[in-house]
Design a protein around this motif. Sequence first.
Motif, PDB file in Angstrom:
ATOM      1  N   ARG A 162       9.409  56.717  49.393  1.00  0.00           N
ATOM      2  CA  ARG A 162      10.189  56.886  50.608  1.00  0.00           C
ATOM      3  C   ARG A 162      10.140  58.326  51.090  1.00  0.00           C
ATOM      4  O   ARG A 162       9.903  59.264  50.320  1.00  0.00           O
ATOM      5  CB  ARG A 162      11.620  56.424  50.404  1.00  0.00           C
ATOM      6  CG  ARG A 162      12.362  57.181  49.324  1.00  0.00           C
ATOM      7  CD  ARG A 162      13.730  56.631  49.116  1.00  0.00           C
ATOM      8  NE  ARG A 162      14.586  56.976  50.242  1.00  0.00           N
ATOM      9  CZ  ARG A 162      15.906  56.951  50.204  1.00  0.00           C
ATOM     10  NH1 ARG A 162      16.514  56.592  49.098  1.00  0.00           N
ATOM     11  NH2 ARG A 162      16.620  57.277  51.237  1.00  0.00           N
ATOM     12  N   GLY A 163      10.382  58.525  52.363  1.00  0.00           N
ATOM     13  CA  GLY A 163      10.236  59.824  52.994  1.00  0.00           C
ATOM     14  C   GLY A 163      11.173  60.886  52.453  1.00  0.00           C
ATOM     15  O   GLY A 163      10.842  62.067  52.435  1.00  0.00           O
ATOM     16  N   LYS A 164      12.352  60.495  51.995  1.00  0.00           N
ATOM     17  CA  LYS A 164      13.309  61.453  51.442  1.00  0.00           C
ATOM     18  C   LYS A 164      12.793  62.072  50.146  1.00  0.00           C
ATOM     19  O   LYS A 164      13.105  63.213  49.814  1.00  0.00           O
ATOM     20  CB  LYS A 164      14.641  60.747  51.199  1.00  0.00           C
ATOM     21  CG  LYS A 164      15.772  61.650  50.814  1.00  0.00           C
ATOM     22  CD  LYS A 164      17.056  60.855  50.679  1.00  0.00           C
ATOM     23  CE  LYS A 164      18.208  61.760  50.308  1.00  0.00           C
ATOM     24  NZ  LYS A 164      19.449  60.995  50.151  1.00  0.00           N
ATOM     25  N   MET A 165      11.979  61.327  49.409  1.00  0.00           N
ATOM     26  CA  MET A 165      11.445  61.807  48.137  1.00  0.00           C
ATOM     27  C   MET A 165      10.070  62.449  48.301  1.00  0.00           C
ATOM     28  O   MET A 165       9.629  63.192  47.440  1.00  0.00           O
ATOM     29  CB  MET A 165      11.307  60.640  47.154  1.00  0.00           C
ATOM     30  CG  MET A 165      12.607  60.000  46.783  1.00  0.00           C
ATOM     31  SD  MET A 165      12.340  58.571  45.744  1.00  0.00           S
ATOM     32  CE  MET A 165      11.612  59.306  44.322  1.00  0.00           C
ATOM     33  N   HIS A 166       9.380  62.157  49.403  1.00  0.00           N
ATOM     34  CA  HIS A 166       7.997  62.608  49.599  1.00  0.00           C
ATOM     35  C   HIS A 166       7.938  64.133  49.638  1.00  0.00           C
ATOM     36  O   HIS A 166       8.660  64.769  50.393  1.00  0.00           O
ATOM     37  CB  HIS A 166       7.462  62.006  50.897  1.00  0.00           C
ATOM     38  CG  HIS A 166       6.006  62.221  51.102  1.00  0.00           C
ATOM     39  ND1 HIS A 166       5.057  61.617  50.314  1.00  0.00           N
ATOM     40  CD2 HIS A 166       5.324  62.967  51.984  1.00  0.00           C
ATOM     41  CE1 HIS A 166       3.868  61.989  50.721  1.00  0.00           C
ATOM     42  NE2 HIS A 166       3.988  62.812  51.731  1.00  0.00           N
ATOM     43  N   LYS A 211       9.150  66.187  47.669  1.00  0.00           N
ATOM     44  CA  LYS A 211      10.319  66.816  47.059  1.00  0.00           C
ATOM     45  C   LYS A 211      10.460  66.405  45.594  1.00  0.00           C
ATOM     46  O   LYS A 211      10.786  67.213  44.747  1.00  0.00           O
ATOM     47  CB  LYS A 211      11.578  66.461  47.836  1.00  0.00           C
ATOM     48  CG  LYS A 211      11.617  67.095  49.223  1.00  0.00           C
ATOM     49  CD  LYS A 211      12.823  66.655  50.002  1.00  0.00           C
ATOM     50  CE  LYS A 211      12.869  67.302  51.364  1.00  0.00           C
ATOM     51  NZ  LYS A 211      11.774  66.925  52.237  1.00  0.00           N
TER      52      LYS A 211
END
Length: 144
Positions: free
Chosen positions: A62-66, A68
């Motif tokens: 997911r984008g929140k984890m990408h 990071k």
Amino acid sequence: MPKNKGKGGKNRKRGKNEADDDKRELVFKEDGQEYAQVTRMLGNGRCEAICVDGTKRLCHIRGKMHKKVWIAAGDIVLVGLRDYQDDKADVILKYMNDESRLLKAYGELPDTLRLNEGVDVDGPEDNVDDSDYIQFEDEDIDKI
């Protein structure tokens, strides 16, 4: 030369890495979620994982984890299953090493799952022989 109108450069984007040190609450799976172990990274924010139910799925980070949260082969992740595609899933959370050991201790993960080890993509080697092993005597060691 134009003036810089942004709020900073790449060092601002990197930020401070303070959130990794604190302990977080252990998250268990809910309906529509499953535990999985990453077998290999495919690039473009995707990975291949084997879920606990035995299905191999293509997972999207997911984008929140990408960029990071770094995910590598062998990591335990929590994936959200899709209602309309059974062979695809979305990575919701990556478990740290101590959290995955706790999940195994609580019985959430099966005992056959190997933790803290990279997954062998090629499969086990059957023809392993110990021909490189040399037995030394105490007298030989003293001569060296």
